[in-house]
Motif scaffolding. Structure first.
Motif, PDB file in Angstrom:
ATOM      1  N   PHE A 632       0.880  -1.179   0.000  1.00  0.00           N
ATOM      2  CA  PHE A 632       0.000   0.000   0.000  1.00  0.00           C
ATOM      3  C   PHE A 632       0.915   1.226   0.000  1.00  0.00           C
ATOM      4  O   PHE A 632       1.442   1.632   1.028  1.00  0.00           O
ATOM      5  CB  PHE A 632      -0.914   0.000   1.219  1.00  0.00           C
ATOM      6  N   ALA A 633       1.081   1.836  -1.179  1.00  0.00           N
ATOM      7  CA  ALA A 633       2.180   2.781  -1.373  1.00  0.00           C
ATOM      8  C   ALA A 633       1.776   4.231  -1.140  1.00  0.00           C
ATOM      9  O   ALA A 633       2.502   4.990  -0.483  1.00  0.00           O
ATOM     10  CB  ALA A 633       2.743   2.629  -2.788  1.00  0.00           C
ATOM     11  N   VAL A 650      13.284   1.677  -6.606  1.00  0.00           N
ATOM     12  CA  VAL A 650      12.137   2.164  -7.369  1.00  0.00           C
ATOM     13  C   VAL A 650      11.706   3.533  -6.830  1.00  0.00           C
ATOM     14  O   VAL A 650      11.669   3.741  -5.611  1.00  0.00           O
ATOM     15  CB  VAL A 650      10.946   1.175  -7.273  1.00  0.00           C
ATOM     16  N   PHE A 651      11.356   4.433  -7.755  1.00  0.00           N
ATOM     17  CA  PHE A 651      10.719   5.696  -7.397  1.00  0.00           C
ATOM     18  C   PHE A 651       9.271   5.661  -7.860  1.00  0.00           C
ATOM     19  O   PHE A 651       8.971   5.196  -8.975  1.00  0.00           O
ATOM     20  CB  PHE A 651      11.425   6.884  -8.066  1.00  0.00           C
ATOM     21  N   SER A 652       8.369   6.171  -7.011  1.00  0.00           N
ATOM     22  CA  SER A 652       6.957   6.247  -7.392  1.00  0.00           C
ATOM     23  C   SER A 652       6.398   7.603  -6.994  1.00  0.00           C
ATOM     24  O   SER A 652       6.836   8.211  -6.004  1.00  0.00           O
ATOM     25  CB  SER A 652       6.152   5.130  -6.700  1.00  0.00           C
ATOM     26  N   ARG A 657       0.666  13.816  -3.790  1.00  0.00           N
ATOM     27  CA  ARG A 657       1.688  14.860  -3.863  1.00  0.00           C
ATOM     28  C   ARG A 657       3.051  14.404  -3.340  1.00  0.00           C
ATOM     29  O   ARG A 657       3.909  15.231  -3.071  1.00  0.00           O
ATOM     30  CB  ARG A 657       1.262  16.117  -3.084  1.00  0.00           C
ATOM     31  N   LEU A 658       3.247  13.108  -3.188  1.00  0.00           N
ATOM     32  CA  LEU A 658       4.475  12.599  -2.590  1.00  0.00           C
ATOM     33  C   LEU A 658       5.319  11.852  -3.610  1.00  0.00           C
ATOM     34  O   LEU A 658       4.799  11.204  -4.524  1.00  0.00           O
ATOM     35  CB  LEU A 658       4.160  11.668  -1.425  1.00  0.00           C
ATOM     36  N   GLY A 675       7.049  18.135  -1.458  1.00  0.00           N
ATOM     37  CA  GLY A 675       7.431  19.354  -2.162  1.00  0.00           C
ATOM     38  C   GLY A 675       6.339  19.909  -3.049  1.00  0.00           C
ATOM     39  O   GLY A 675       6.065  21.095  -3.034  1.00  0.00           O
ATOM     40  N   HIS A 676       5.681  19.050  -3.803  1.00  0.00           N
ATOM     41  CA  HIS A 676       4.647  19.517  -4.728  1.00  0.00           C
ATOM     42  C   HIS A 676       3.392  19.944  -3.963  1.00  0.00           C
ATOM     43  O   HIS A 676       3.100  19.450  -2.871  1.00  0.00           O
ATOM     44  CB  HIS A 676       4.298  18.425  -5.733  1.00  0.00           C
ATOM     45  N   HIS A 677       2.638  20.853  -4.574  1.00  0.00           N
ATOM     46  CA  HIS A 677       1.425  21.393  -3.963  1.00  0.00           C
ATOM     47  C   HIS A 677       0.159  20.829  -4.591  1.00  0.00           C
ATOM     48  O   HIS A 677      -0.939  21.251  -4.248  1.00  0.00           O
ATOM     49  CB  HIS A 677       1.416  22.921  -4.091  1.00  0.00           C
TER      50      HIS A 677
END
Length: 966
Positions: A632-633, A650-652, A657-658, A675-677
């Protein structure tokens, strides 16, 4: 041995020109435009259209909670106040680009900021319904005003900062006295939420705007003109009629009238320009209504014309009517004539005589905010900047009859979401797609190199082995666009599919690529070189070589590095694996409950990872199709996933927003990076894995770099648990101490600061310094006692005291506390330590530079522990000494300041006398000419009847009857 990993940290953010949450603002010089860029503020040079610097908070601050919500520039200096979504206010020095101080007081987002005229005081309003006044020079909060029942939307200083006017979503305007700190007046009348309020520079009128179809205007009543002289500075005649009602000393804003607006959208922003002759009314749409404010003479002339037209209409109406009683009618005419002549000579000025609609500025997109340039241009009335909701800024020149767009800042960012990202094979170029354009970036410098018009690009890739010359874009319309990167042109558009192209992947042998579409087809393409004639250069084209039919929409495709398998994710929540050479079926991956939106295959071809709209990541073995682990990512749909080359890391990214970093062998979460909004749509990974690039719904592109700092899984788990525990404690504390009773209607005053982690840390440091100083004092006393007995061992001071005496060491720890946090820090000091602090104050008063700090400490401690101090006998000697010492020290400081102010005033007068000495005669003549012109203009404004009466009087005095000869 415990395995370590390398940390990824935020490195750069680019692509944002103006975010939606905040307003734009010119600085005091008019050379720079301050534009919100998510958690940063971009400083744009208006003439060149270039972002010269960025005001960015420290990297230690959390990203998403720091979104900029309000910006205001000081009218008298280079300071800029920036409000954030977490309730903090940062004051920046624009010339240095440094943050001077951080003010913490609001418990919700800051929604309104306003400086007074000299820039010494700042008022802030927030979503917590509170208004806080800040001392900018002292960097402290003065007090908190409570009374509004909903979010504060705008603020306004009046009467040299002695009055503060606030508007709110609770449909009321409140007038506060900043000296007595109470609500003087509550103004009602609006039927909906009030969104903005402003006043002209001379403070004659105040205008408020809401969702009502009218703008409401008020005159500002001056109470310091004398006992019986109360009135607005625009016209004394209209105030004389209502003198009895205006005598109310609490009435600051007096209703003047309403002006209908041209649009039905609610008012978003109201602002006067610096000269005060223009009023901009920005609505929540695509228009800005520009009103012109007439001066006193023009207003009187307009009022006289209005009265005269009204009289003419009345006369015409009376002529048409037949009245049998002639005598009565004549008598009535005489009375009405006297009243009409009096009204014509001294007409009542209404709001329509002062404000008139000049023009309407229309933009192609919805306007988010406006700002007038403080510099008045020569060839036009004003310059106004508009920030639009499509991540752009437009600047218009306002003329008397029209408005023209002079500049548009739009090339440095996309107009909508960034839907796909791809890096060139050598990582030197980054391609991003959006709904109408493709942009080429330099990922290291974050500069936009090329902008190419395009369709709605959903996927993209660079053509391998062609020196970054060509790129491919798959669009929502089912087309493949071939982009020539050096010339920034689209060389060919291929009709590839009958539905949206959701995925595009390069063949490992670099001879072609594969596309998957919503038309249930997977197509294999081959590169070809096209040359029309011997003089033309070769250009790239593509041709379809194979097509594979599927039974549902294709959402994603992935090719194994050895070109043996192709994995196809379908809308039916399954992933089907085929052999590339024969296109025969090999495996089906079942398990996801919602469609698979992204997937990737590791460099060695052993693992395939899939991310779905069911918020899960699944790691599969590609040899047998078995699911190794389901994780559950994310808290929302997983939008993109990538393997780090030559690893099983792995990057997801997801809609939560994560950005998350995983170990696919241990099935462990390594890092969570915020970081992202808004939702993250895509990510691109460099060929060496040294940096990542992500694109989001907030129109920003962010780069994350790999550092040399190692970390361990267990440490990261402990940090995440501590953060969760701390967040739960903070939430429980806020809920437990939240005010449950209703606030009084007349308003209330409270402390300006709020308890934060910084204040608690500062309290601990002060208590630690007191304990250390007490222990050192005991050691010194013991040494002195031993010295009297004859023991001459050398005293060794504590190295932690940094060579300072105990008193100076405690003073140093107090001085290190930020001025804004001092009150909240001292509130947490227990009574026993407060007594120790009070005992040190007498010694500190000898330092003249610290008198203000010492007085603040004494006042806070006395107010906090008043009842305990008066009931403690041991505290009385200390308080008695402080009473005399502090009073004399404050009086000395006051005398010094008064002397210096008087001397500076004297020097100012001397400089003024020297500077205008050659021009005194010219000034006196100029004043004389102005007075003559004023008298002449006053004579010209006589009415037609008065001129006729004067002519008849002249004829009667001469005794001649003049005959007109035609």
């Amino acid at each position: 041995m415990v395995k370590s990993y390398l940390r990824y940290e935020p490195a750069a953010t680019f692509g944002v020109i103006a975010s939606l949450e905040s307003n734009i603002s010119y600085d005091s010089s008019g050379k720079f435009l301050l534009s919100p860029a998510l958690e940063k503020v971009g400083v744009w040079q208006v003439r060149q259209g270039v972002c010269s610097k960025t005001l960015s908070p420290s990297a230690s601050s959390p990203g998403p909670s720091l979104a900029v919500t309000s910006i205001v520039a000081s009218p008298a200096s280079a300071l800029v106040a920036v409000g954030h979504a977490d309730g903090s206010i940062r004051i920046w020095d624009l010339s240095k680009g440094t943050c001077e101080t951080t003010l913490n007081g609001h418990k919700g987002a800051v929604t309104a900021l306003r400086y007074n005229k000299i820039g010494s005081m700042l008022a802030s309003g927030g979503k917590d319904n509170d208004i806080i006044l800040w001392d900018v020079v002292g960097e402290t909060g003065l007090y908190r005003l409570r009374g509004h029942r909903d979010q504060v939307t705008d603020l306004l200083f009046l009467d040299s900062g002695k009055k503060l006017v606030s508007s709110s979503k609770d449909k009321f305007v409140r007038v506060w006295d900043t000296e007595t700190q109470h609500c003087m007046q509550i103004v009602s009348g609006h039927h909906s939420e009030i969104w903005s309020i402003d006043s002209d520079p001379e403070e004659r009128y105040v205008v408020t705007g809401s969702a009502d179809l009218e703008l409401r205007f008020y005159t500002v009543t001056k109470h310091d003109l004398g006992d019986g002289e109360i009135g607005s500075s625009d016209h004394k005649e209209s105030v004389d009629n209502d003198l009895s009602s205006a005598r109310n000393k609490w009435e600051v804003l007096k209703y003047f009238g309403e002006i209908p607006r041209q649009t039905k959208d609610r008012v978003a922003n109201l602002r006067f320009n610096k000269l005060g002759n223009l009023l901009a009314c920005q609505v929540a749409g695509k228009t800005v209504e520009i009103f012109r404010m007439l001066d006193e003479a023009e207003s009187k002339r307009k009022a006289k014309r209005r009265v005269h037209r009204k009289k003419e209409k009345k006369d015409k109406k009376e002529k048409k009517e037949k009245d049998p009683s002639k005598n009565v009618a004549e008598g009535t005419d005489i009375g009405d004539g006297k009243h009409t002549s009096l009204e014509e000579s001294n007409p009542t000025i209404v709001v329509s005589d002062v404000f008139k609609l000049l023009q309407i500025v229309r933009s192609g997109k919805k306007i988010c905010s406006t700002s007038f340039c403080p510099i008045n241009p020569k060839n036009s009335l004003a310059t106004i900047a508009l920030s639009l909701n499509n991540n752009s800024v437009e600047i218009y020149s306002i003329e008397s009859d029209s408005s023209t767009q002079t500049l548009a800042i739009e090339l440095q960012g996309h107009r909508s979401d960034v839907r796909s990202l791809s890096l060139s094979p050598d990582n030197s170029l980054l391609l991003s797609t959006s709904h109408n354009a493709v942009k080429i970036w330099n990922p290291s410098t974050c500069n936009c190199l090329r902008t190419i018009d395009s369709g709605y690009g959903l996927c993209s890739m660079f053509v391998s082995g062609d020196q970054n010359k060509y790129a491919l874009v798959g669009t929502k319309g089912g087309k493949i666009e071939i982009i020539d990167v050096p010339s920034a042109t689209c060389v060919e558009v291929v009709e590839a599919h009958g539905g949206s192209i959701h995925s595009i992947a390069s063949m490992p042998d670099k001879t072609g690529f594969v596309t998957g579409s919503a038309d249930h087809e997977v197509k294999f393409w081959e590169y070809r070189r096209l040359k029309k004639s011997s003089h033309d250069l070769e250009r790239l084209t593509v041709s379809n070589v194979r097509t594979m039919k599927m039974n549902d929409d294709v959402l994603k495709i992935a090719l194994s590095p050895d070109a043996k398998y192709i994995a196809v994710a379908l809308l039916d929540c399954t992933v089907k694996v085929f052999f590339v050479d024969t296109l025969k079926f090999f495996l089906t991956l079942y398990g996801h409950k919602l469609p698979v939106l992204c997937m990737d295959i590791s460099s060695d071809g052993d693992l395939i990872v899939t991310g779905s709209a069911d918020k899960n990541l699944k790691i599969w073995g590609l040899d047998f199709g078995d699911c190794h682990k389901s994780i559950f990512a994310h808290a929302d749909s997983v939008m993109d996933v990538k393997f780090v080359p030559n690893t099983h890391y792995v990057f997801s990214v997801g809609k939560d927003r994560l950005l998350k970093y995983w170990d696919a062998d241990k099935f462990e979460l390594l890092l969570t990076v915020e970081g992202h909004h808004a939702e993250i749509w895509c990510l691109a990974l460099s060929s060496r894995g040294d940096f990542i690039v992500t694109g989001s719904h907030d129109r920003s592109i962010r780069r994350w770099d790999r550092t040399d700092e190692p970390f361990f899984i267990e440490e990261e788990k402990e940090i995440r648990l501590e953060e969760m525990f701390k967040a739960d404690l903070d939430g429980a504390f806020e809920n437990r101490h939240a005010p449950k009773d209703e606030l009084p209607e007349e308003g209330a005053v409270a402390s300006a600061g709020k308890k934060t982690q910084e204040t608690l840390t500062a309290t601990d440091l002060i208590i630690e310094a007191l304990d250390l100083a007490e222990a050192e004092t005991k050691r010194i006393a013991e040494y002195e006692e031993e010295k009297t007995r004859g023991a001459m061992a050398k005293f060794q001071p504590n190295i932690l005291m940094l060579g300072l005496s105990p008193s100076d060491y405690v003073l140093r720890s107090i001085s290190n506390v930020r001025p804004n946090d001092l009150e909240q820090t001292l509130l947490a000091v227990p009574f026993s330590d407060a007594l120790k602090l009070l005992s040190y104050l007498k010694n500190w008063t000898s330092n003249s530079e610290k008198v203000e700090l010492i007085c603040r400490v004494a006042v806070v401690l006395l107010q906090t522990h008043y009842h305990q101090l008066i009931s403690t006998p041991s505290a009385r000697p200390v308080l008695t000494v402080l009473k005399d010492v502090l009073h004399s020290r404050v009086k000395d400081c006051k005398d010094t300041l008064g002397f210096n102010l008087a001397a500076m005033d004297h020097l100012k007068q001397l400089m003024a006398m020297k500077s205008d000495a050659p021009f005194r005669d010219a000034k006196s003549k100029l004043l004389e000419i102005r007075s003559r012109l004023a008298k002449r203009n006053a004579g010209k404004t006589d009415t037609r009847e008065e001129r006729k009466r004067k002519k008849k009087q002249k004829q009667g005095s001469d005794g001649h009857a003049w005959t007109v000869v035609r």
